[in-house]
Design a protein around this motif. Structure first.
Motif, PDB file in Angstrom:
ATOM      1  N   GLY A 102       0.818  -1.210   0.000  1.00  0.00           N
ATOM      2  CA  GLY A 102       0.000   0.000   0.000  1.00  0.00           C
ATOM      3  C   GLY A 102       0.847   1.253   0.000  1.00  0.00           C
ATOM      4  N   ALA A 103       0.744   2.026   1.074  1.00  0.00           N
ATOM      5  CA  ALA A 103       1.515   3.262   1.182  1.00  0.00           C
ATOM      6  C   ALA A 103       2.851   3.054   1.901  1.00  0.00           C
ATOM      7  CB  ALA A 103       0.692   4.318   1.920  1.00  0.00           C
ATOM      8  N   GLY A 104       3.187   1.799   2.188  1.00  0.00           N
ATOM      9  CA  GLY A 104       4.439   1.507   2.872  1.00  0.00           C
ATOM     10  C   GLY A 104       4.313   1.772   4.359  1.00  0.00           C
ATOM     11  N   PRO A 105       5.399   1.874   5.095  1.00  0.00           N
ATOM     12  CA  PRO A 105       6.798   1.815   4.656  1.00  0.00           C
ATOM     13  C   PRO A 105       7.280   0.363   4.522  1.00  0.00           C
ATOM     14  CG  PRO A 105       6.739   2.094   7.019  1.00  0.00           C
ATOM     15  CD  PRO A 105       5.297   2.065   6.558  1.00  0.00           C
ATOM     16  N   TRP A 106       8.530   0.201   4.071  1.00  0.00           N
ATOM     17  CA  TRP A 106       9.161  -1.102   4.115  1.00  0.00           C
ATOM     18  C   TRP A 106       9.265  -1.555   5.567  1.00  0.00           C
ATOM     19  CZ3 TRP A 106      10.249  -4.269   0.149  1.00  0.00           C
ATOM     20  CH2 TRP A 106      10.310  -3.712  -1.140  1.00  0.00           C
ATOM     21  N   ARG A 107       9.050  -2.836   5.800  1.00  0.00           N
ATOM     22  CA  ARG A 107       9.186  -3.356   7.159  1.00  0.00           C
ATOM     23  C   ARG A 107       9.834  -4.741   7.103  1.00  0.00           C
ATOM     24  NH1 ARG A 107       4.722  -4.394   4.650  1.00  0.00           N
ATOM     25  NH2 ARG A 107       3.572  -6.278   5.156  1.00  0.00           N
ATOM     26  N   ARG A 108      10.689  -5.003   8.041  1.00  0.00           N
ATOM     27  CA  ARG A 108      11.300  -6.329   8.123  1.00  0.00           C
ATOM     28  C   ARG A 108      10.361  -7.225   8.925  1.00  0.00           C
ATOM     29  NH1 ARG A 108      17.510  -7.856   9.325  1.00  0.00           N
ATOM     30  NH2 ARG A 108      17.664  -6.677   7.394  1.00  0.00           N
ATOM     31  N   GLU A 109      10.034  -8.371   8.392  1.00  0.00           N
ATOM     32  CA  GLU A 109       9.124  -9.283   9.076  1.00  0.00           C
ATOM     33  C   GLU A 109       9.907 -10.496   9.566  1.00  0.00           C
ATOM     34  OE1 GLU A 109       6.352  -8.485   9.913  1.00  0.00           O
ATOM     35  OE2 GLU A 109       5.309  -7.274   8.415  1.00  0.00           O
ATOM     36  N   PRO A 110       9.695 -10.883  10.813  1.00  0.00           N
ATOM     37  CA  PRO A 110      10.430 -12.042  11.331  1.00  0.00           C
ATOM     38  C   PRO A 110       9.944 -13.354  10.735  1.00  0.00           C
ATOM     39  CG  PRO A 110       8.906 -11.193  12.982  1.00  0.00           C
ATOM     40  CD  PRO A 110       8.833 -10.266  11.812  1.00  0.00           C
ATOM     41  N   LEU A 111      10.715 -14.379  11.029  1.00  0.00           N
ATOM     42  CA  LEU A 111      10.355 -15.742  10.636  1.00  0.00           C
ATOM     43  C   LEU A 111       8.957 -16.082  11.152  1.00  0.00           C
ATOM     44  CD1 LEU A 111      11.657 -18.413   9.493  1.00  0.00           C
ATOM     45  CD2 LEU A 111      12.353 -18.877  11.841  1.00  0.00           C
ATOM     46  N   ALA A 112       8.207 -16.839  10.358  1.00  0.00           N
ATOM     47  CA  ALA A 112       6.881 -17.339  10.753  1.00  0.00           C
ATOM     48  C   ALA A 112       5.870 -16.209  10.941  1.00  0.00           C
ATOM     49  CB  ALA A 112       6.984 -18.194  12.018  1.00  0.00           C
ATOM     50  N   THR A 113       5.883 -15.248  10.031  1.00  0.00           N
ATOM     51  CA  THR A 113       4.910 -14.152  10.046  1.00  0.00           C
ATOM     52  C   THR A 113       3.966 -14.298   8.851  1.00  0.00           C
ATOM     53  OG1 THR A 113       6.496 -12.644  11.053  1.00  0.00           O
ATOM     54  CG2 THR A 113       4.639 -11.638   9.896  1.00  0.00           C
ATOM     55  N   ALA A 114       2.674 -14.117   9.116  1.00  0.00           N
ATOM     56  CA  ALA A 114       1.687 -14.110   8.025  1.00  0.00           C
ATOM     57  C   ALA A 114       1.485 -12.674   7.561  1.00  0.00           C
ATOM     58  CB  ALA A 114       0.367 -14.699   8.509  1.00  0.00           C
ATOM     59  N   ILE A 115       1.481 -12.488   6.255  1.00  0.00           N
ATOM     60  CA  ILE A 115       1.333 -11.163   5.636  1.00  0.00           C
ATOM     61  C   ILE A 115       0.143 -11.239   4.684  1.00  0.00           C
ATOM     62  CG2 ILE A 115       2.432  -9.460   4.114  1.00  0.00           C
ATOM     63  CD1 ILE A 115       5.152 -10.812   5.153  1.00  0.00           C
ATOM     64  N   TYR A 116      -0.802 -10.343   4.869  1.00  0.00           N
ATOM     65  CA  TYR A 116      -2.049 -10.374   4.081  1.00  0.00           C
ATOM     66  C   TYR A 116      -2.025  -9.271   3.028  1.00  0.00           C
ATOM     67  CZ  TYR A 116      -6.990  -9.422   3.065  1.00  0.00           C
ATOM     68  OH  TYR A 116      -8.175  -9.167   2.445  1.00  0.00           O
ATOM     69  N   HIS A 117      -2.332  -9.638   1.785  1.00  0.00           N
ATOM     70  CA  HIS A 117      -2.496  -8.672   0.703  1.00  0.00           C
ATOM     71  C   HIS A 117      -3.916  -8.778   0.162  1.00  0.00           C
ATOM     72  CE1 HIS A 117       2.115  -9.140   0.110  1.00  0.00           C
ATOM     73  NE2 HIS A 117       1.861  -8.079   0.844  1.00  0.00           N
ATOM     74  N   ALA A 118      -4.678  -7.720   0.322  1.00  0.00           N
ATOM     75  CA  ALA A 118      -6.032  -7.675  -0.217  1.00  0.00           C
ATOM     76  C   ALA A 118      -5.956  -7.625  -1.750  1.00  0.00           C
ATOM     77  CB  ALA A 118      -6.755  -6.446   0.328  1.00  0.00           C
ATOM     78  N   PRO A 119      -7.058  -7.925  -2.436  1.00  0.00           N
ATOM     79  CA  PRO A 119      -7.031  -7.885  -3.906  1.00  0.00           C
ATOM     80  C   PRO A 119      -6.555  -6.533  -4.430  1.00  0.00           C
ATOM     81  CG  PRO A 119      -9.063  -8.893  -3.142  1.00  0.00           C
ATOM     82  CD  PRO A 119      -8.363  -8.369  -1.919  1.00  0.00           C
ATOM     83  N   ASN A 120      -5.637  -6.590  -5.367  1.00  0.00           N
ATOM     84  CA  ASN A 120      -5.131  -5.408  -6.089  1.00  0.00           C
ATOM     85  C   ASN A 120      -4.402  -4.397  -5.227  1.00  0.00           C
ATOM     86  OD1 ASN A 120      -6.121  -6.249  -8.691  1.00  0.00           O
ATOM     87  ND2 ASN A 120      -8.173  -5.798  -7.906  1.00  0.00           N
ATOM     88  N   VAL A 121      -4.004  -4.777  -4.034  1.00  0.00           N
ATOM     89  CA  VAL A 121      -3.175  -3.862  -3.253  1.00  0.00           C
ATOM     90  C   VAL A 121      -1.725  -3.982  -3.759  1.00  0.00           C
ATOM     91  CG1 VAL A 121      -2.628  -5.493  -1.365  1.00  0.00           C
ATOM     92  CG2 VAL A 121      -2.610  -3.037  -0.929  1.00  0.00           C
TER      93      VAL A 121
END
Ligand SMILES: [Fe+2]
Length: 228
Positions: A178-197
Motif C-alpha cells: 500500500g503506502a508503505g513503509p518497508w518493514r522487516r518481518e520475522p520468521l513465521a509471520t503471516a502477511i495479508y495482501h487484499a485484492p489489487n493492493v
C-alpha cells in the motif's frame, strides 16, 4: 516451462503432502490468533487448506519437474530455516523438494524488472488448479506454494486480483504494501495482501523463502507497476 511432474504419485508423497498441509493449517491458525487484524482471511485460508484432497494428484506425470537458476539456493535456504518455529513445514518441504516444478510469472519473463531478476526469482506450486502451472495436488479454489528469491533480490511493486497470504520461512526479508513503509518481518509471520493492493518484497543478504496462498481469481497473473 509449463511441463508436468515426472514422478508417479507414491503413497509416501501423499503422506508428506498431508503432513505439510496440517502444519500449514496450524501455522495459519496460530497466526490468526496472534494478529486479530487479519484473523478473518487467515481463517478462510485455513479452512480451504483443510479441505484440500491430498490424494487428488496432478493428472499428467510424464515430464520431469522444471528447475530454475534460483533453485541453487533451495538447500541452503532450508538449512538456514532449521530450528525455527516452522520446522514441520521446513522438513516437509525438504522432502517435497524433488517433486516441485519451478516456474515464473510470464509477465516477468517478457519484461524482467532487472537484469539479474530471472536468475534469482521463482516459485513452485504445491497445490493449485488444474489449468495452472504443474502442482503436486489439484484444488480448484486455492493455489499455494513457495516463493524463492536470491540474496539482495528486489521483487518490485506488483498487484493482482487474488487474495494473498505470505508466510515467511526466512527472517531477513523486507515487505512493503500500500503506502508503505518497508518493514522487516520475522520468521513465521503471516502477511495479508487484499485484492489489487500494491506490494513488494526485498531479500536481505541471504535468500528469501516464503509460502504463498492465493484464493479468488487464480487465473490472473500479477502485473508489475512498470507494465501498467
Ligand atoms: Fe502477491
Amino acid at each position: 516451462m509449463g511441463q508436468s511432474i515426472a514422478h508417479s504419485d507414491p503413497p509416501e508423497r501423499r503422506t508428506i503432502l498431508r503432513r505439510f498441509l496440517i502444519a500449514l493449517e496450524g501455522a495459519l491458525v496460530a497466526s490468526a490468533a496472534g494478529d486479530k487484524s487479519i484473523a478473518a482471511p487467515l481463517g478462510e485460508f485455513a479452512r480451504l487448506t483443510r479441505s484440500i484432497d491430498a490424494t487428488d494428484g496432478w493428472p499428467d506425470r510424464k515430464v520431469s519437474p522444471e528447475r530454475l537458476p534460483v533453485c541453487r539456493f533451495w538447500e541452503s535456504v532450508l538449512d538456514a530455516a532449521v530450528g525455527g518455529p516452522p520446522e514441520p513445514l521446513i522438513s516437509a518441504l525438504r522432502q517435497l523438494g524433488p517433486s516441485l516444478s519451478w516456474t515464473q510469472n510470464p509477465n516477468y519473463r517478457r519484461h524482467p524488472p532487472g537484469p539479474g531478476f530471472l536468475d534469482n526469482y521463482g516459485y513452485a506450486v504445491i497445490v493449485g488448479p488444474a489449468d495452472g502451472p504443474p502442482a503436486i495436488a489439484v484444488d480448484p479454489q486455492l493455489a499455494l506454494g513457495v516463493l524463492l528469491l536470491g540474496p539482495g533480490t528486489h521483487y518490485p511493486r506488483h498487484e493482482h486480483p487474488a487474495i494473498e497470504i505470505y508466510y515467511t520461512l526466512t527472517s531477513e526479508g523486507e515487505w512493503w504494501m500500500g503506502a508503505g513503509p518497508w518493514r522487516r518481518e520475522p520468521l513465521a509471520t503471516a502477511i495479508y495482501h487484499a485484492p489489487n493492493v500494491p506490494h513488494a518484497t526485498r531479500a536481505g543478504s541471504s535468500p528469501l523463502l516464503a509460502l504463498y496462498l492465493w484464493r479468488g481469481d487464480l487465473a490472473t497473473h500479477a502485473t508489475l507497476f512498470p507494465d501498467r
